[in-house]
Design a protein around this motif. Structure first.
Motif, PDB file in Angstrom:
ATOM      1  N   ASP A  76     115.127 -32.428 -46.066  1.00 46.17           N
ATOM      2  CA  ASP A  76     115.159 -32.207 -47.516  1.00 46.17           C
ATOM      3  C   ASP A  76     116.489 -31.580 -47.931  1.00 46.17           C
ATOM      4  O   ASP A  76     117.067 -31.949 -48.951  1.00 46.17           O
ATOM      5  CB  ASP A  76     113.995 -31.299 -47.944  1.00 46.17           C
ATOM      6  CG  ASP A  76     112.653 -32.026 -47.878  1.00 46.17           C
ATOM      7  OD1 ASP A  76     112.671 -33.261 -47.762  1.00 46.17           O
ATOM      8  OD2 ASP A  76     111.601 -31.357 -47.930  1.00 46.17           O
ATOM      9  N   VAL A  77     116.961 -30.612 -47.134  1.00 47.09           N
ATOM     10  CA  VAL A  77     118.242 -29.978 -47.446  1.00 47.09           C
ATOM     11  C   VAL A  77     119.364 -31.012 -47.363  1.00 47.09           C
ATOM     12  O   VAL A  77     120.228 -31.110 -48.238  1.00 47.09           O
ATOM     13  CB  VAL A  77     118.529 -28.816 -46.466  1.00 47.09           C
ATOM     14  CG1 VAL A  77     119.858 -28.160 -46.812  1.00 47.09           C
ATOM     15  CG2 VAL A  77     117.418 -27.788 -46.509  1.00 47.09           C
ATOM     16  N   TYR A  78     119.325 -31.818 -46.296  1.00 48.30           N
ATOM     17  CA  TYR A  78     120.358 -32.844 -46.105  1.00 48.30           C
ATOM     18  C   TYR A  78     120.350 -33.836 -47.267  1.00 48.30           C
ATOM     19  O   TYR A  78     121.400 -34.192 -47.807  1.00 48.30           O
ATOM     20  CB  TYR A  78     120.100 -33.549 -44.772  1.00 48.30           C
ATOM     21  CG  TYR A  78     121.096 -34.630 -44.431  1.00 48.30           C
ATOM     22  CD1 TYR A  78     122.441 -34.321 -44.236  1.00 48.30           C
ATOM     23  CD2 TYR A  78     120.696 -35.958 -44.296  1.00 48.30           C
ATOM     24  CE1 TYR A  78     123.358 -35.310 -43.912  1.00 48.30           C
ATOM     25  CE2 TYR A  78     121.605 -36.940 -43.971  1.00 48.30           C
ATOM     26  CZ  TYR A  78     122.927 -36.615 -43.786  1.00 48.30           C
ATOM     27  OH  TYR A  78     123.832 -37.592 -43.466  1.00 48.30           O
TER      28      TYR A  78
ATOM     29  N   LEU B 196     127.334 -32.879 -43.978  1.00 54.07           N
ATOM     30  CA  LEU B 196     126.446 -32.112 -43.110  1.00 54.07           C
ATOM     31  C   LEU B 196     125.929 -30.948 -43.930  1.00 54.07           C
ATOM     32  O   LEU B 196     126.641 -30.428 -44.785  1.00 54.07           O
ATOM     33  CB  LEU B 196     127.196 -31.566 -41.890  1.00 54.07           C
ATOM     34  CG  LEU B 196     127.863 -32.568 -40.941  1.00 54.07           C
ATOM     35  CD1 LEU B 196     128.684 -31.823 -39.899  1.00 54.07           C
ATOM     36  CD2 LEU B 196     126.815 -33.421 -40.251  1.00 54.07           C
ATOM     37  N   ALA B 197     124.688 -30.556 -43.677  1.00 53.15           N
ATOM     38  CA  ALA B 197     124.130 -29.377 -44.340  1.00 53.15           C
ATOM     39  C   ALA B 197     124.044 -28.262 -43.313  1.00 53.15           C
ATOM     40  O   ALA B 197     123.416 -28.413 -42.271  1.00 53.15           O
ATOM     41  CB  ALA B 197     122.749 -29.690 -44.909  1.00 53.15           C
ATOM     42  N   VAL B 205     113.769 -24.038 -37.846  1.00 56.00           N
ATOM     43  CA  VAL B 205     113.300 -25.380 -38.139  1.00 56.00           C
ATOM     44  C   VAL B 205     113.189 -26.121 -36.808  1.00 56.00           C
ATOM     45  O   VAL B 205     113.932 -25.837 -35.863  1.00 56.00           O
ATOM     46  CB  VAL B 205     114.259 -26.107 -39.112  1.00 56.00           C
ATOM     47  CG1 VAL B 205     115.595 -26.415 -38.458  1.00 56.00           C
ATOM     48  CG2 VAL B 205     113.630 -27.372 -39.657  1.00 56.00           C
ATOM     49  N   ARG B 206     112.216 -27.024 -36.744  1.00 56.34           N
ATOM     50  CA  ARG B 206     112.000 -27.724 -35.475  1.00 56.34           C
ATOM     51  C   ARG B 206     113.132 -28.701 -35.205  1.00 56.34           C
ATOM     52  O   ARG B 206     113.605 -29.369 -36.128  1.00 56.34           O
ATOM     53  CB  ARG B 206     110.673 -28.487 -35.500  1.00 56.34           C
ATOM     54  CG  ARG B 206     109.524 -27.554 -35.333  1.00 56.34           C
ATOM     55  CD  ARG B 206     108.234 -28.258 -34.980  1.00 56.34           C
ATOM     56  NE  ARG B 206     107.143 -27.418 -35.469  1.00 56.34           N
ATOM     57  CZ  ARG B 206     106.316 -27.761 -36.444  1.00 56.34           C
ATOM     58  NH1 ARG B 206     106.396 -28.939 -36.995  1.00 56.34           N
ATOM     59  NH2 ARG B 206     105.388 -26.933 -36.838  1.00 56.34           N
ATOM     60  N   PRO B 207     113.583 -28.804 -33.950  1.00 62.51           N
ATOM     61  CA  PRO B 207     114.657 -29.756 -33.646  1.00 62.51           C
ATOM     62  C   PRO B 207     114.154 -31.187 -33.824  1.00 62.51           C
ATOM     63  O   PRO B 207     112.978 -31.472 -33.624  1.00 62.51           O
ATOM     64  CB  PRO B 207     114.996 -29.454 -32.179  1.00 62.51           C
ATOM     65  CG  PRO B 207     113.786 -28.777 -31.629  1.00 62.51           C
ATOM     66  CD  PRO B 207     113.123 -28.066 -32.767  1.00 62.51           C
ATOM     67  N   ALA B 208     115.051 -32.063 -34.240  1.00 58.04           N
ATOM     68  CA  ALA B 208     114.715 -33.469 -34.443  1.00 58.04           C
ATOM     69  C   ALA B 208     116.019 -34.250 -34.452  1.00 58.04           C
ATOM     70  O   ALA B 208     117.100 -33.657 -34.295  1.00 58.04           O
ATOM     71  CB  ALA B 208     113.971 -33.654 -35.768  1.00 58.04           C
ATOM     72  N   LEU B 209     115.927 -35.555 -34.655  1.00 59.09           N
ATOM     73  CA  LEU B 209     117.128 -36.386 -34.743  1.00 59.09           C
ATOM     74  C   LEU B 209     118.009 -35.870 -35.880  1.00 59.09           C
ATOM     75  O   LEU B 209     117.565 -35.797 -37.022  1.00 59.09           O
ATOM     76  CB  LEU B 209     116.720 -37.837 -35.012  1.00 59.09           C
ATOM     77  CG  LEU B 209     117.886 -38.820 -35.188  1.00 59.09           C
ATOM     78  CD1 LEU B 209     118.597 -39.071 -33.876  1.00 59.09           C
ATOM     79  CD2 LEU B 209     117.393 -40.129 -35.790  1.00 59.09           C
ATOM     80  N   GLY B 210     119.229 -35.457 -35.555  1.00 63.19           N
ATOM     81  CA  GLY B 210     120.150 -34.982 -36.579  1.00 63.19           C
ATOM     82  C   GLY B 210     119.877 -33.565 -37.051  1.00 63.19           C
ATOM     83  O   GLY B 210     120.415 -33.147 -38.063  1.00 63.19           O
ATOM     84  N   VAL B 224     122.424 -29.923 -40.048  1.00 62.03           N
ATOM     85  CA  VAL B 224     121.689 -31.177 -40.245  1.00 62.03           C
ATOM     86  C   VAL B 224     122.658 -32.270 -40.672  1.00 62.03           C
ATOM     87  O   VAL B 224     123.454 -32.073 -41.598  1.00 62.03           O
ATOM     88  CB  VAL B 224     120.620 -31.017 -41.350  1.00 62.03           C
ATOM     89  CG1 VAL B 224     119.690 -32.225 -41.368  1.00 62.03           C
ATOM     90  CG2 VAL B 224     119.834 -29.730 -41.181  1.00 62.03           C
ATOM     91  N   GLY B 225     122.593 -33.414 -40.017  1.00 64.08           N
ATOM     92  CA  GLY B 225     123.419 -34.525 -40.462  1.00 64.08           C
ATOM     93  C   GLY B 225     123.521 -35.619 -39.421  1.00 64.08           C
ATOM     94  O   GLY B 225     122.948 -35.513 -38.328  1.00 64.08           O
ATOM     95  N   ASN B 226     124.244 -36.665 -39.781  1.00 61.29           N
ATOM     96  CA  ASN B 226     124.364 -37.838 -38.926  1.00 61.29           C
ATOM     97  C   ASN B 226     125.467 -37.633 -37.893  1.00 61.29           C
ATOM     98  O   ASN B 226     126.558 -38.178 -37.995  1.00 61.29           O
ATOM     99  CB  ASN B 226     124.655 -39.073 -39.785  1.00 61.29           C
ATOM    100  CG  ASN B 226     124.617 -40.347 -38.963  1.00 61.29           C
ATOM    101  OD1 ASN B 226     124.379 -40.301 -37.752  1.00 61.29           O
ATOM    102  ND2 ASN B 226     124.856 -41.465 -39.596  1.00 61.29           N
ATOM    103  N   LEU B 227     125.161 -36.796 -36.895  1.00 59.50           N
ATOM    104  CA  LEU B 227     126.040 -36.578 -35.747  1.00 59.50           C
ATOM    105  C   LEU B 227     125.141 -36.543 -34.519  1.00 59.50           C
ATOM    106  O   LEU B 227     123.973 -36.161 -34.626  1.00 59.50           O
ATOM    107  CB  LEU B 227     126.759 -35.238 -35.853  1.00 59.50           C
ATOM    108  CG  LEU B 227     128.064 -35.118 -36.632  1.00 59.50           C
ATOM    109  CD1 LEU B 227     128.627 -33.713 -36.472  1.00 59.50           C
ATOM    110  CD2 LEU B 227     129.092 -36.136 -36.165  1.00 59.50           C
TER     111      LEU B 227
END
Lengths: 86, 258
Positions: A76-78, B196-197, B205-210, B224-227
């Motif tokens: 949501d933040v992203y 990136l946020a 927060v739970r780890p997940a893709l990105g 958080v982001g596409n990396l």
């Protein structure tokens, strides 16, 4: 009773035997028990208080972390940084 | 003779075109701040993941392009032979990060209007992350007011003061700051096109893709982001503290009615 008998008795009375020691010990134990004040029960509350304080301090320092948020919170933040319309 | 001719041709056509590609793209992105194509767009989003990845819209979703950062961080390749988009002639630009593992982008720019008609973001492995493309275009573009706010001066230093030991992923710089409703702040990072946020939060927060996160002192820091996951974790691995106080001056006053 002859003099010899008496000498024997006196000699025996002068020698200390284990029976004498035991009798003395029994007497002294009784004597001490009557002299000593009645035993006081050790108070229970200081250790209990200390234990409670320790638990409280532990809880405050290692405050159980709130459970981790689901990954959707991060997405949501992203989403908010992506720009409008996505 | 023939190799010399080929070289001359390459110099005359190819090389100048490539050398000018970043400038051409920058011009198009600046044009897009005041002019936009409208019609019908198909929007597909695979990251961030969502239940229904495809939808339609009347316009292209916004991408917070920052042309100066983009030119610094990406190799821009121009393709003049791209097939038309929504029946209009386009120039295709491929964006490849010069360093790091940021997502790759492709933009389709209208030849006549010089504004985007489509763009897509791909994971470093080539899989599609996001794509938006106009499928129908109205005959005339519309005047718009778009663009991104400038980067506040001193923001980078303040972020590093708030998060000593933070290592920005290659090419990314902090560009904006926002207070979070539940406490903490969100810092937006940009490399010119990808975002990136970076979050300082009271909860994990739970780890997940990105999504990567770390506990630092009594706070949690998320990125958080596409990396790739390693790149996200590497950015946070050197953190020594997390304290929002140095960022306070960059946040709007709580009572402001903006």
């Amino acid at each position: 009773m002859t003099d010899d008998d008496l000498d024997f008795l006196f000699a025996q009375a002068r020698v200390q035997t284990p029976a004498d020691a035991g009798a003395a010990e029994r007497f002294l134990a009784r004597h001490r028990a009557t002299l000593a004040p009645p035993p006081r029960r050790a108070p229970l509350w200081p250790p209990l208080l200390a234990a409670a304080a320790a638990v409280l301090a532990g809880v405050l320092v290692w405050r159980p972390a709130a459970p981790a948020l689901p990954a959707s919170a991060a997405y949501d933040v992203y989403q908010g940084t992506l720009g409008e319309g996505w | 003779m023939r190799p010399a001719l080929a070289l001359a041709l390459a110099l005359a056509l190819g090389v100048p075109a490539q050398a000018a590609a970043p400038e051409d793209l920058t011009a198009a992105l600046r044009q897009a701040r005041t002019l936009a194509a409208r019609g019908e767009a198909e929007v597909r989003v695979y990251f961030p993941p969502r239940a229904v990845p495809t939808r339609t819209a009347a316009r292209l979703p916004a991408v917070p392009f920052r042309p100066a950062l983009l030119a610094r961080n990406f190799t821009v390749t121009r393709r003049d032979d791209a097939p038309p988009v929504a029946g209009r002639e386009v120039i295709r630009y491929d964006l490849t990060p010069k360093a790091g593992e940021a997502a790759h982008w492709t933009l389709w720019i209208d030849r006549a209007w010089n504004v985007p008609l489509a763009y897509e973001e791909r994971f470093p492995n080539g899989a599609l992350a996001r794509r938006a493309a106009l499928t129908q275009v109205q005959p005339q573009p519309l005047r718009v007011q778009a663009g991104v706010p400038p980067i506040p001066a001193g923001l980078r230093g303040a972020v590093l003061a708030a998060l000593p030991g933070l290592r920005f992923p290659p090419g990314f710089v902090p560009v904006a700051l926002q207070a979070r409703a539940g406490g903490g702040v969100t810092v937006s990072l940009s490399d010119g096109v990808n975002v990136l946020a970076l979050v300082i939060a009271p909860r994990n927060v739970r780890p997940a893709l990105g999504v990567a996160s770390r506990r630092v002192g009594g706070r949690f820091v998320w990125l958080v982001g596409n990396l790739p996951g390693e790149a996200l974790r590497a950015a946070l691995s050197g953190l020594r503290a997390a304290d929002e106080a140095p960022l306070g001056t960059f946040l709007p006053a709580p009572d402001s009615k903006r």
